[in-house]
Design a protein around this motif. Sequence first.
Motif, mmCIF file in Angstrom:
data_model
loop_
_atom_site.group_PDB
_atom_site.id
_atom_site.type_symbol
_atom_site.label_atom_id
_atom_site.label_comp_id
_atom_site.label_asym_id
_atom_site.label_seq_id
_atom_site.Cartn_x
_atom_site.Cartn_y
_atom_site.Cartn_z
ATOM 1 N N GLY A 90 0.834 -1.310 -0.094
ATOM 2 C CA GLY A 90 0.002 -0.158 -0.157
ATOM 3 C C GLY A 90 0.858 1.231 -0.027
ATOM 4 O O GLY A 90 0.198 2.486 -0.049
ATOM 5 N N GLU A 91 1.997 1.254 0.073
ATOM 6 C CA GLU A 91 3.031 2.293 -0.150
ATOM 7 C C GLU A 91 3.104 2.918 -1.197
ATOM 8 O O GLU A 91 3.665 2.015 -2.273
ATOM 9 N N GLU A 92 2.979 4.183 -1.537
ATOM 10 C CA GLU A 92 3.390 4.744 -2.779
ATOM 11 C C GLU A 92 5.135 4.677 -2.699
ATOM 12 O O GLU A 92 5.725 4.829 -1.995
ATOM 13 N N LEU A 93 5.426 4.633 -4.125
ATOM 14 C CA LEU A 93 6.941 4.564 -4.704
ATOM 15 C C LEU A 93 7.713 5.701 -3.978
ATOM 16 O O LEU A 93 8.589 5.667 -3.367
ATOM 17 N N SER A 94 7.030 6.933 -4.133
ATOM 18 C CA SER A 94 8.017 8.187 -3.647
ATOM 19 C C SER A 94 8.001 8.232 -2.094
ATOM 20 O O SER A 94 8.917 8.812 -1.633
ATOM 21 N N ALA A 95 6.979 7.622 -1.433
ATOM 22 C CA ALA A 95 7.118 7.605 0.145
ATOM 23 C C ALA A 95 8.035 6.546 0.612
ATOM 24 O O ALA A 95 8.877 6.662 1.340
ATOM 25 N N ALA A 96 8.093 5.294 -0.315
ATOM 26 C CA ALA A 96 8.923 4.112 -0.121
ATOM 27 C C ALA A 96 10.620 4.811 -0.323
ATOM 28 O O ALA A 96 11.209 4.431 0.561
ATOM 29 N N VAL A 97 10.828 5.573 -1.355
ATOM 30 C CA VAL A 97 12.020 5.839 -1.346
ATOM 31 C C VAL A 97 12.559 6.866 -0.567
ATOM 32 O O VAL A 97 13.632 6.780 -0.169
ATOM 33 N N LEU A 98 11.818 7.766 0.081
ATOM 34 C CA LEU A 98 12.272 8.709 1.096
ATOM 35 C C LEU A 98 12.394 7.898 2.331
ATOM 36 O O LEU A 98 13.361 8.244 3.223
ATOM 37 N N ARG A 99 11.603 6.925 2.935
ATOM 38 C CA ARG A 99 11.566 5.988 3.778
ATOM 39 C C ARG A 99 12.929 5.310 3.873
ATOM 40 O O ARG A 99 13.758 5.135 4.808
#
Length: 153
Positions: A48-57
């Motif tokens: 459920g995570e957006e790719l842009s949120a995943a890369v920042l995480r």
Amino acid sequence: MNPPLPPRVRVAAYVVRYGARGPELLVFDHIGVPEAGTQVPAGGVESGEELSAAVLREVREETGVEGARVVRALAVDHRPHPETGAPRRTTYFLLHAPRGGPDHWEHHAAVENLRFRCHWQPLPLTTPLADHQDAWLAAAEPTWGARVGAGRS
């Protein structure tokens, strides 16, 4: 016959800062695991995570850097895992680093209890990154991949 496994969805971050030495890429080495090689922040996308949120995480978890800004997605790489051969789909992103901060530091990633030696590497790179992670640098800026690509067969 079993159907093929779906690829593991991943992200990778080219975090770049601009300073007196010109553009620099955020990289790290695993402390105590030299065979892992120099890498950029990368890892799996959570359900459920957006790719842009995943890369920042991933940038936060692996380097401790807060405040990086996603500029754009650069490429999608379909290279399998180098050891297991399991399918992977990695989206590479260009990010701009926040201003300030040290040139090198150690970071303890509590999520997997790993320690990383982080630093800024001048661009273009003169040596390749682990797992061909440097393959898409030229998609961000053509000159950034020039030296690495010249030495590879």
